[in-house]
Structure formats: structure tokens, C-alpha cells
Design an enzyme around this catalytic site. Structure first.
Site, PDB file in Angstrom:
ATOM      1  N   GLU A 183       0.820  -1.217   0.000  1.00 24.79           N
ATOM      2  CA  GLU A 183       0.000   0.000   0.000  1.00 24.79           C
ATOM      3  C   GLU A 183       0.848   1.259   0.000  1.00 24.79           C
ATOM      4  OE1 GLU A 183      -2.737   1.834  -0.779  1.00 24.79           O
ATOM      5  OE2 GLU A 183      -3.929   0.390   0.343  1.00 24.79           O
ATOM      6  N   GLU A 199      15.797  15.956  -4.283  1.00 26.67           N
ATOM      7  CA  GLU A 199      17.143  15.471  -3.960  1.00 26.67           C
ATOM      8  C   GLU A 199      18.187  16.340  -4.675  1.00 26.67           C
ATOM      9  OE1 GLU A 199      17.554  12.343  -2.349  1.00 26.67           O
ATOM     10  OE2 GLU A 199      15.401  11.975  -2.199  1.00 26.67           O
ATOM     11  N   ILE A 224      -2.239   7.526   0.610  1.00 26.55           N
ATOM     12  CA  ILE A 224      -3.501   7.321  -0.121  1.00 26.55           C
ATOM     13  C   ILE A 224      -3.784   5.816  -0.242  1.00 26.55           C
ATOM     14  CG2 ILE A 224      -4.698   7.642  -2.316  1.00 26.55           C
ATOM     15  CD1 ILE A 224      -3.138  10.181  -2.769  1.00 26.55           C
ATOM     16  N   GLY A 257       2.119   7.101  -0.993  1.00 29.35           N
ATOM     17  CA  GLY A 257       2.216   7.186   0.472  1.00 29.35           C
ATOM     18  C   GLY A 257       0.959   6.820   1.227  1.00 29.35           C
ATOM     19  N   GLY A 305      13.984  20.858   0.595  1.00 32.97           N
ATOM     20  CA  GLY A 305      14.077  19.434   0.913  1.00 32.97           C
ATOM     21  C   GLY A 305      13.067  18.572   0.164  1.00 32.97           C
ATOM     22  N   LYS A 363       5.285   3.968  -9.961  1.00 33.98           N
ATOM     23  CA  LYS A 363       3.958   3.841  -9.331  1.00 33.98           C
ATOM     24  C   LYS A 363       2.911   3.426 -10.359  1.00 33.98           C
ATOM     25  CE  LYS A 363       5.480   7.287  -6.043  1.00 33.98           C
ATOM     26  NZ  LYS A 363       5.596   8.731  -5.810  1.00 33.98           N
TER      27      LYS A 363
END
Lengths: 439, 439
Positions: free
Chosen positions: B143, B204, B150, B148, B201, B219
Site C-alpha cells: 500500500e 534530492e 492514499i 504514500g 528538501g 507507481k
């Protein structure tokens, strides 16, 4: 692969959609359920009418397809409940009659899984049903009862099992939302927008349950029970409908960067719960403000995972049916392991009057220089910070303006209004309209 | 109540969030799982650093809390895998190394459930992992790997078990979305917005994987496998990043009532699949257009239940951890009955060039009277209906304007452009920019 036999009792708009999906998708559903899902029988008073839309075979109907008397239908329902080969019954009769409640309880006692879209009976008699499901170790599926196609029940129960729901807010009644959207988009008044909703088939001839917040209240009661583990009595919820929302309220809302929505709201605070259904001003940068027409939206604020929105169709034949079929597959696959609702902690429902909210207050006053100062001074004296004062819609007889506050309690606002009355007894022409602001 | 013992391997940002939730919510989780959920051991190279943020007890770490060499860490991971008392391992090491893949396969072979947020290894090596989970009848929970917090994986697998996903579109990379949002809101160019994202932040030092569409592609590959039952190879996906999106593109988009988002898109068409990650113009009345910053949004179009949107946090320590913990609870509760992905039908991935889309084409041309007519005539000759022609941004050297089309294929547009080149060889100063429009 074993058979998992399903019966449908009540085969109207929703029930016939369930029959269609079960027939159309039998193979896929059986793979997903790891059992062969079979639609075995249907009970409905008017089979011919029920079979029409989706070409459901008449031989699936008890009585062979002929119209049934109520007594015959009741007898056939009892037959289905007594049929040991049937694993699950879909209830799509609707209503909150004792007749129906008893049939549902009989289903659970017969150790059959029960799936329903009936929000009213769950909100009003849910405790008996959930307890019985637990005692008999069967599943009571009700995904379809809250916001049709939106998977909010399984999301809270399964997907947020690693989290805690802290706050629920949502647009859960499509009819009210359609009316408010029309008022906003086309500048209609409430009565005209309601009439339009009735003509379009979005509102019933008697629209009371929808526009009074009753239907939304049923859904909120179900979600509170699931998310907070507390059996809030539907009759204890504070429900305010949309009947008193006027064009000018939408106009003030717009000036404040908001629209007005009928909001179901519940929050856990210090081991207590506040819960209400009422029109609220929703800030344009909240997704709830963008949900128009018959679409539904649920916003959850969780302890760990933050804010979530679920947006989808709140009603409709196949939309609602798809949720019911998901519950059928879940029941077949996970069978005896489904977690039925239990009250983990019993939280007290308290009034939201003493909980801080931002509010918008609309004043209709006698129009004279100094009135804005009088009103805003009285508000400030109650330690309420003012966020915005609207443009004043003067007309010949009155000044009309609204004041948006920073978070404060309704108690504070009531005191400020009492103070205004004390200082200038005839200044307020109407009772000020107070409406919470949802950020 | 039996114990369900959990180990975490790799305890950085995500792993330490998982440890915190497991420790904070042990009672609630155990009720929900119907087994006592126990965090038994953690393997990390730097325990002291790892334990710091959430005060995780050092005695949970293998090696007693001292820093480990890679060899020691590997040995302790093997110990955890061999430990018969451990039921589930959370992999939060990250990366796609053979070392990691082998540890994950060893976990499954040892009949332990495996939960991971590692989208890259699932997208690139998912087949071996899912097959092994199925063979060993254990759960592979993922999941957290897509968007993340959701709950999109369980929603597709469980909540839409009574439906069929037809189309997926989503904003699945927070970094790209942050950059595009900043460019739109503050009128920045790409390089400045990227620099800001790095300072904040969100990006990267080497932002390639995020801005090139690679992370979003991982994804999308996972979602296609789940929703369409097809193992699309990550390397076969057509990925276009946001590097070439300019301020002027956002300006044209705005004039067309759109914004530009990096969209993951996949659709089933006639038993085939089209799938792409690329910048698209999204109409303002689509919720995807309203999702800004690091928030993610997935839109699904289902056969029966219509359009759904899921909006939530796409990353973050506790946000991602909450999804992992939900998978832990699900594995414990439903144990041997969880449906791991299987390929039901193997659909071919085809190019989207021959599938109809609405497109926006931005032309930079020599500026002379008749150029608009030349361009729009060439487009019309390819049987493409034009929706809108933008305001022309003339400057001294060139005309810049864009043409929004009704649905047509990329092939048709390429022919129209070739025709323009044929008729007026020096008219086009730059290669026209072609971008799909998502309604």
C-alpha cells in the site's frame, strides 16, 4: 471452487444493479472471491418491472416471475432465509419498518452474511444489527450505505487500520448539494433551485429528508460509529437543513472566499465528540468547495496520515450496486474474519457551542453612521478576533454586512449579540445569521 | 490472543515511523488484527540515529544498539528471516540491489509476510516477488509504495472488487508537482523552481528520478499490474519529465482554462493498454488541476461506479508508515486469504500515438499576416476539429500562439505539421510543442 450463493430481497434501482453486476462479472468476481459467486434467487413484488432495465432472467425471481402480494413476498423472504444453501442476502428493500428489521435480524441469526445500502435502518437500529452480526459471526456489509460508490467504509476499517480518524467532514447528500450548486452557479433562490432539482429527479416530491439534513445525518451517524467506535444516537445529532440559505448568504460567502455547503462534521476533542450537520461556509482552497451537483466528498483528518479526500458518485443504480458487490466478494473471501463494528470506547456526544470555530455572522441593522463600530466593538469585547468585515450592502431601509471571525465559541458570539441589543435595542432588524467557516 | 511478531529491516524515515505507530497503538492494532501485534526486532546500521526521532527503545535493535557493519547487518537480517517466531517483515531499506531482492525473496520463501514501500523494486522486479508470495501463500503488502498515505491499493483490490478499473490518471510525484505549482503560482522558471524545491528538501541533490517521470512511472507500473492484471515492464513505459515545461506553456494553459501537471495515465482500450507519464494540460474543473505542492491525487474511472478521486499525502514518515501498518494489520487478520496479484489477462502495451486525445499545440512562427490561417488550415485538412486558438503573443521576431484541438491522434497532428513545413518551409521557427489535454 465452492459455490457462494447470493439472494437479493427487494430488486428496485439498487437491487437490479446488483443482479446485473453479479451476472455480468461472475468469472472475475469468483476469482477475486476465491469462491464461485452465484446469484441464486431474487424476491421482489414486481418481477417483470424489476427485470426490465438490465434483462435479468425472470426465472431467478421467486414465484416464477409473476407479481407478488406482500404476504407472498414475506413468505418467499422467509424461504430464502431458511434456505441452507444461501450464504449471503442483499437487502435492498429500504425503509425502517419493524417488518424489515426483523427480516434482517432473522438473516443474521440464520448465520447468513447480510449486505445493505439502508443507511436509515443502520443509523436508527444499527446497534441491534451489528451486535447480532457479531454474535453470529457473520458479516454485515454496508459500504453502499454511506456515499454510494465512495469506498469510505472499507477505507476507514481496513486502510486506516494503522491510524486514528480524528475529524470527519463531508458533503454526503447529493440533493442538497445540487440545490446549493444551482443557487451559487445560476443565482437562483432556494425555492426555484428545489423545484429544478425535483424536475430533474434529484429531489423527491417530499424532499424533507434530504434538505433538512436527515439523510446526511444518517450517514454521519454510521461513520461516527465506525471511526470513533461510539454509538451516537441519530436523534441526538444536531441537524440544520439548507432551507434558510438565501442568495445573499452565498453572495457574502463568495466575498469571503467561500461557498456554502451542507456539511456533515464530527470531531474527537478531549475524549468527547462533537457532531453536526449544517450549512457551512467552505473556503475555496478546500476541495469540498469544488464538489458540485450530485457528487459526494468525504474529508478525513487522521492522526498519522493527515488529510484525505474521497470524491465520487453518491448515488445511482450501478454506482451503489458496485459497493454492494464489493461487500459480497469481501464476505466470500474473508468470510469469518471480517471485523464488525464494536464499541471500543464510548465517547460522549457534546454540543459544539463551546468548541472554537471560525464563524461568519451576517447582520441586518438600521443604517446609521457608527453601526459597524458598535457591532465590531461588541464582538471585540468578547475577546473575539475579527478576520474580515464585508462590504456593506446598504439599501434604503437597512445596512447588511457580515463579519468573519477567527476561531471562537458560539457562546462568545451570543454574548456579543446580547451586548449589541443592550447598547442599541432597535439596531438589529433581524436575528443575525451565524454560520461556521470550514477552512 | 496469539502474538503476531513483526521485524523491521532498514529503520530510516519510513521504518522509524512504522516502529513508532506499532509501539504507540499496540492495543488498538491488536483489537483490529485480532492478534497481539508485537514489534520484535529491528535491523539498522545506525541504531542510535534511527532511534532518536521517535524515542524507539535501543534494545529492539539487533546488536544491542551499536552501529553495524554491512556484513553484520546482513547477518542479522538473515537471523530475522530464520527466526520462526517472526510472522512479518517490513522492508524499508530501499533500492533495487540484488542483495535486497534476495533478502525479500528469502523472506517470502521462509513463509513470512512481507510489507514494503519500495516502488522501484516492485516496478522493476515485481513479478518474481508476487509469484513467490503466491507460491508461499503469504501476503506481499505494498500500500505504501504508491502515493504514500492514499489507500489506492486496497481500494482497487478490495473496495472495487465489484467493478472494473478502465482508466487511471494521477499526480503521483510530489517533487514535480511542487515545482510545477511554484512555476504557476509565482511565475518562476523551471530552474529556479527546482532550486527552491531542493532548498526546501522536496527534491534530492540529484533530482533526475523525480523530474524525469521515473518515480511516477514506477507507481504507474504497479497500479497497471493491479488494476489491469498485466505485468507492464517499467522500461517499456513512455516517460516524459517536466524539464521542458516553460513559463510560457503555463501561460498558454491558463488561457485555455487549464494548468500543467505531470500526469500518470493508463487506459484499457479494446483489450490493449496505453500508458504514459508526461506533462499534460488539465482543465480547471478536473480536481487534478487543484492539487498543488507535495499532495498526490489518483483519479480512477470505473466501469460501474464512474469517476473517483483519492487525494492525500504522497510521502512523509508517519504518513507512509500508516499505510505499512495497515498492511501489517490486514496480514495478521486475514492471513492466508489475501489475494496477491495474478495476471488474469495479459494485455499488450501499445503506443498512445494512435489513440484520440485533445491536444494543445504551441507554434513559434515567423510573424506575417496569414500565418494563423496557414496553420489552422493545415490542421483542418487532417480532419482535426479546432477547439480554441489562443491570443497571439507577437514579439519583434516571431508569432507565438497555441491551438487546442478536439480529440484526434498524434499521427494526425504530425501530418498537419509536415504539411505546414511543406507549404511554408521557413515558417516554423521551433519544433511545435504538443501536449495532451486532460478533461
Amino acid at each position: 471452487m465452492e459455490n457462494f450463493n447470493v439472494a437479493i430481497i427487494g430488486c428496485g434501482t439498487v437491487g437490479s444493479g446488483v443482479a446485473k453486476i453479479l451476472l455480468d462479472m461472475q468469472n472475475e468476481l469468483s476469482v477475486r472471491a476465491n469462491q464461485k459467486i452465484v446469484l441464486k434467487s431474487i424476491v421482489d413484488i414486481y418481477p417483470a418491472k424489476s427485470a426490465q432495465t438490465y434483462n435479468i432472467p425472470l426465472n431467478l425471481f421467486k414465484g416464477g416471475g409473476k407479481d407478488l402480494s406482500k404476504e407472498e413476498a414475506s413468505k418467499y423472504i422467509d424461504e430464502v432465509i431458511a434456505d441452507k444453501s444461501i450464504n449471503l442476502i442483499v437487502e435492498s428493500i429500504g425503509g425502517t419498518s419493524d417488518f424489515l428489521l426483523n427480516k434482517m435480524l432473522d438473516t443474521l441469526k440464520a448465520k447468513k452474511h447480510l449486505v445493505t445500502a439502508n443507511k436509515a435502518i443502520l443509523a436508527e437500529q444499527g446497534k441491534a444489527l451489528f451486535n447480532s452480526a457479531k454474535e453470529n459471526n457473520v458479516c454485515l456489509g454496508y459500504e453502499a450505505s454511506v456515499c454510494g460508490a465512495i469506498p469510505i467504509i472499507k477505507s476507514i476499517r481496513e486502510s486506516f487500520a494503522g491510524d486514528q480518524v480524528m475529524e470527519i467532514s463531508g458533503i454526503m447528500n447529493g440533493t442538497s448539494n445540487y440545490i446549493l450548486s444551482k443557487m451559487q452557479e445560476e443565482g437562483l433562490d432556494f425555492a426555484t433551485a428545489l423545484k429544478m432539482a425535483q424536475e430533474m429527479g434529484y429531489a423527491e416530491a417530499d424532499p424533507t429528508l434530504d434538505i433538512s439534513g436527515g439523510d446526511a445525518g444518517h450517514k454521519l451517524a454510521i461513520l461516527i460509529k465506525l471511526a470513533f467506535g461510539t454509538d451516537v444516537k441519530y436523534n441526538d445529532l444536531m441537524l440544520t437543513g439548507i432551507q434558510k440559505v438565501g442568495k445573499e448568504d452565498l453572495d457574502f460567502a463568495n466575498e469571503m472566499g467561500c461557498t456554502i455547503k451542507l456539511i456533515c462534521y464530527a470531531r474527537k476533542i478531549d475524549g468527547k465528540i462533537i457532531a453536526t450537520v449544517k450549512p457551512m461556509m467552505v473556503k475555496y482552497d478546500n476541495f469540498l468547495s469544488k464538489v458540485s451537483g450530485a457528487t459526494n466528498c468525504v474529508q478525513l483528518v487522521n492522526k498519522y496520515s493527515g488529510t484525505h479526500y474521497f470524491i465520487g458518485k453518491g448515488a445511482g443504480s450501478l454506482e451503489t450496486a458496485s459497493s454492494i458487490v464489493a461487500d459480497i466478494v469481501f464476505s466470500a473471501r474473508y468470510n469469518d474474519r471480517i471485523q464488525n463494528i464494536t464499541e471500543s470506547d464510548i465517547l460522549q456526544l457534546v454540543s459544539s457551542d463551546n468548541v472554537e470555530f471560525a464563524y461568519n455572522i451576517t447582520f441586518a441593522t438600521v443604517d446609521y453612521p457608527g453601526i459597524t463600530g458598535l457591532v465590531t466593538t461588541a464582538i471585540g469585547e468578547q475577546h473575539i478576533n475579527i478576520d474580515t468585515v464585508s462590504h456593506n450592502r446598504h439599501n434604503k431601509e437597512r445596512a447588511i454586512f457580515s463579519v468573519a471571525t477567527m476561531p471562537c465559541t458560539l457562546e462568545q458570539i451570543k454574548k456579543a449579540i446580547a451586548q449589541i441589543r443592550l447598547k442599541a435595542p432597535s439596531a438589529l432588524i433581524e436575528e443575525p445569521k451565524i454560520i461556521p467557516i470550514l477552512k
